[in-house]
Design an enzyme around this catalytic site. Sequence first.
Site, PDB file in Angstrom:
ATOM      1  N   CYS A 191       0.825  -1.217   0.000  1.00 51.40           N
ATOM      2  CA  CYS A 191       0.000   0.000   0.000  1.00 51.40           C
ATOM      3  C   CYS A 191       0.852   1.258   0.000  1.00 51.40           C
ATOM      4  O   CYS A 191       0.330   2.368  -0.159  1.00 51.40           O
ATOM      5  CB  CYS A 191      -0.928   0.009   1.201  1.00 51.40           C
ATOM      6  SG  CYS A 191      -2.090  -1.362   1.180  1.00 51.40           S
TER       7      CYS A 191
ATOM      8  N   HIS B  76      -2.482   3.272  -5.659  1.00 50.34           N
ATOM      9  CA  HIS B  76      -3.364   2.231  -6.195  1.00 50.34           C
ATOM     10  C   HIS B  76      -4.795   2.700  -5.956  1.00 50.34           C
ATOM     11  O   HIS B  76      -5.011   3.659  -5.211  1.00 50.34           O
ATOM     12  CB  HIS B  76      -3.093   0.893  -5.495  1.00 50.34           C
ATOM     13  CG  HIS B  76      -3.301   0.969  -4.013  1.00 50.34           C
ATOM     14  ND1 HIS B  76      -2.320   1.402  -3.144  1.00 50.34           N
ATOM     15  CD2 HIS B  76      -4.385   0.736  -3.250  1.00 50.34           C
ATOM     16  CE1 HIS B  76      -2.777   1.409  -1.907  1.00 50.34           C
ATOM     17  NE2 HIS B  76      -4.046   1.018  -1.938  1.00 50.34           N
TER      18      HIS B  76
ATOM     19  N   HIS C  55      -9.154   2.240  -5.287  1.00 48.39           N
ATOM     20  CA  HIS C  55     -10.233   1.492  -4.643  1.00 48.39           C
ATOM     21  C   HIS C  55     -11.573   1.983  -5.170  1.00 48.39           C
ATOM     22  O   HIS C  55     -11.716   3.157  -5.516  1.00 48.39           O
ATOM     23  CB  HIS C  55     -10.238   1.701  -3.124  1.00 48.39           C
ATOM     24  CG  HIS C  55      -9.051   1.121  -2.440  1.00 48.39           C
ATOM     25  ND1 HIS C  55      -8.839  -0.236  -2.344  1.00 48.39           N
ATOM     26  CD2 HIS C  55      -8.003   1.710  -1.807  1.00 48.39           C
ATOM     27  CE1 HIS C  55      -7.717  -0.453  -1.676  1.00 48.39           C
ATOM     28  NE2 HIS C  55      -7.177   0.704  -1.349  1.00 48.39           N
TER      29      HIS C  55
HETATM   30 NI    NI Z   1      -5.435   1.072  -0.461  1.00 52.38          NI
END
Ligand code: NI
Length: 141
Positions: free
Chosen positions: A37, A43, A45
């Site tokens: 992370c 990244h 979501h």
């Molecule tokens: Ni995350």
Amino acid sequence: MMNVQAYVTRQYRFCAAHRLHAKELSDDVNRKVFGKCNNPNGHGHNYTVLVTVRGTINPQTGDVTDRERLDHLVATKIVERFDHRHLNHDSAFQDVVTTGENLAKFIWDELVGGIAIGQLEKIGLIETRDNYFEYQGEPCR
Ligand code: NI
């Protein structure tokens, strides 16, 4: 039927990127604490926000809040702000790590003063299949 309390929960969705990274920690410690992370490019979501409002059941309409006004509030304060953005670039998260906990608290703080009818009871935030966060702050009155 006087002063009967009930709860309504509405769900909202936005997609956003983030990177878990604490500025005051070294790069090594960040990698250890946050693992993948912490990857530098971030990244994404598909977040689901659950907004729970408590209120008195209106004897005429049978509901505890005005859902249209709630939807408008969450759309303008939260969804339009974060959807398809990188959370780490938001002014709210310059010195705050973009964890689900902090994001749920931020959403509470943004919404608590704007609920027209009823009171904000709880914010739930689904980040991944296995990560669900909740925040319940002080009511504003
Ligand atoms: Ni995350």
